[in-house]
Design an enzyme around this catalytic site. Structure first.
Site, short mmCIF file in Angstrom:
data_model
loop_
_atom_site.label_atom_id
_atom_site.label_comp_id
_atom_site.label_asym_id
_atom_site.label_seq_id
_atom_site.Cartn_x
_atom_site.Cartn_y
_atom_site.Cartn_z
N GLY A 163 4.92 84.39 -3.62
CA GLY A 163 5.12 83.52 -4.77
C GLY A 163 6.38 83.84 -5.55
N CYS A 164 6.39 83.42 -6.81
CA CYS A 164 7.62 83.35 -7.59
C CYS A 164 8.20 84.70 -8.02
CB CYS A 164 7.40 82.48 -8.81
SG CYS A 164 7.14 80.75 -8.39
N PHE A 165 7.44 85.79 -7.92
CA PHE A 165 8.01 87.09 -8.32
C PHE A 165 8.82 87.73 -7.20
CE2 PHE A 165 3.69 88.14 -6.77
CZ PHE A 165 4.00 89.08 -5.79
#
EC number: 2.3.1.74
Length: 388
Positions: A163-165
């Site tokens: 995901g986005c991290f």
């Protein structure tokens, strides 16, 4: 005979890991955010949902995004109506697309990074490939190795469903690999295609609709290595890294791979959770350097959405220009998950050189890169710019 300790010492690099080159790529299909609601409701046969369309228009207006790039175009969506429904079994169709397209887009970004680096690709020792778009065996790392013609002995690491991290995660891992393997040159690739998350609208799950207003496709690649040769031109040093799970944040951002594709779930208080905890992360990172003025460093933050950036700015009293590179990438590309922070890194060094600012970090020495994503997980990377 050499001892284990001597072998170990010989494996260690002398200096810190550096980012030596950056490359980015997007699919050719560009969508204008101002006309996207009309297109989206038409292509998903949802034009009868007039109130929901108005809501979606407001979401797009507030998103601070001007345009995005998407592999999915009208032709592909017409051939795959199950992808346009809100909850139709469609995983096979989605997988068929991303298993092919994710490595291809990654290759485009990697080729640019290798060209800028200027060294033969045979010198790449490690490959990190990261995507939230589809899962397969052998993975996108294997496919990219074949597409680029890398050595079969390249040491590969495949990261799925982060995901986005994960733009922060890949830099943290690349730093550890480069500093603990003398002479290592790590190719890092983040490639994201929204064909896994695209779906029609519903008024029962507005968080799904938020994703449709924000997400875009893109791939970014960097070359990371320690002890640069005279022909190599470092852009940033990777000085320190951390990863943490925020307290009381379970379920704040979730994604689940189902027959209908990758579903996306978001709680409203994500910006609040991040802004409440950001100072603690900064103190841990910058106190040893004697830095407590966060306007004195350059900023690269994952642009999950405008509300996150606004609340972080307000909480820390940041000047508007601190998030300029971050907001530029959000505006021009949308939220490309793991690839975003690498796009921002690229934007920052280019603008810094164009504007004659003295360093790759907007004329400043020290900077921070933040990844925010499911967990809620926060990745922190302390960067040092180089003189230009």
């Amino acid at each position: 005979m050499v001892s284990v300790e001597e072998i170990r010492q010989a494996q260690r690099a002398e200096g810190p890991a550096t980012v030596m080159a950056i490359g980015t790529a997007t699919p050719p299909n560009c969508v204008d955010q101002s006309t996207y609601p009309d297109y989206y409701f038409r292509i998903t046969n949802s034009e009868h949902m007039t109130e929901l369309k108005e809501k979606f228009k407001r979401m797009c207006d507030k998103s601070m995004i001007k345009k995005r790039y998407m592999y999915l175009n009208e032709e592909i969506l017409k051939e795959n109506p199950s992808v346009c429904a809100y909850m139709a079994p469609s995983l096979d169709a989605r997988q068929d697309m991303v298993v092919m397209e994710v490595p291809k887009l990654g290759k485009e970004a990697a080729t640019k990074a290798i060209k800028e680096w200027g060294q033969p690709k045979s010198k790449i020792t490690h490959l990190i490939f990261c995507t939230t778009s589809g899962v397969d065996m052998p993975g996108a790392d294997y496919q990219l190795t074949k597409l680029l013609g890398l050595r079969p002995s390249v040491k590969r690491y495949m990261m799925y469903q982060q995901g986005c991290f994960a733009g922060g995660t890949v830099l943290r891992l690349a730093k550890d690999l480069a500093e603990n393997n003398k002479g290592a040159r790590v190719l890092v690739v983040c490639s994201e295609i929204t064909a896994v998350t695209f779906r029609g609208p519903t008024d029962t799950h507005l968080d799904s609709l938020v994703g449709q207003a924000l997400f875009g496709d893109g791939a970014a690649a960097v070359i990371v290595g320690s002890d640069p040769l005279p022909v190599e031109k470092p852009l940033f040093q990777l000085v320190w890294t951390a990863q943490t799970i925020l307290p009381d944040s379970e379920g704040a951002i979730d994604g689940h791979l189902r027959e209908v594709g990758l579903t996306f779930h978001l709680l409203k208080d994500v910006p609040g959770l991040i802004s409440k905890n950001i100072e603690k992360a900064l103190v841990e990172a910058f106190q040893p350097l004697g830095i407590s003025d966060y306007n004195s460093i350059f900023w690269i933050a994952h642009p999950g959405g405008p509300a996150i950036l606004d609340q972080v700015e307000a909480k820390l009293g940041l000047k508007p220009e601190k998030m300029e590179a971050t907001r530029h990438v959000l505006s021009e590309y949308g939220n490309m998950s793991s690839a975003c922070v690498l796009f921002i890194l690229d934007q920052m060094r280019k603008k810094s050189i164009e504007n004659g600012l003295g360093t790759t970090g907007e004329g400043l020495d020290w900077g921070v890169l933040f990844g925010f994503g499911p967990g809620l997980t926060v990745e922190t990377v302390v960067l040092r710019s180089v003189t230009v």
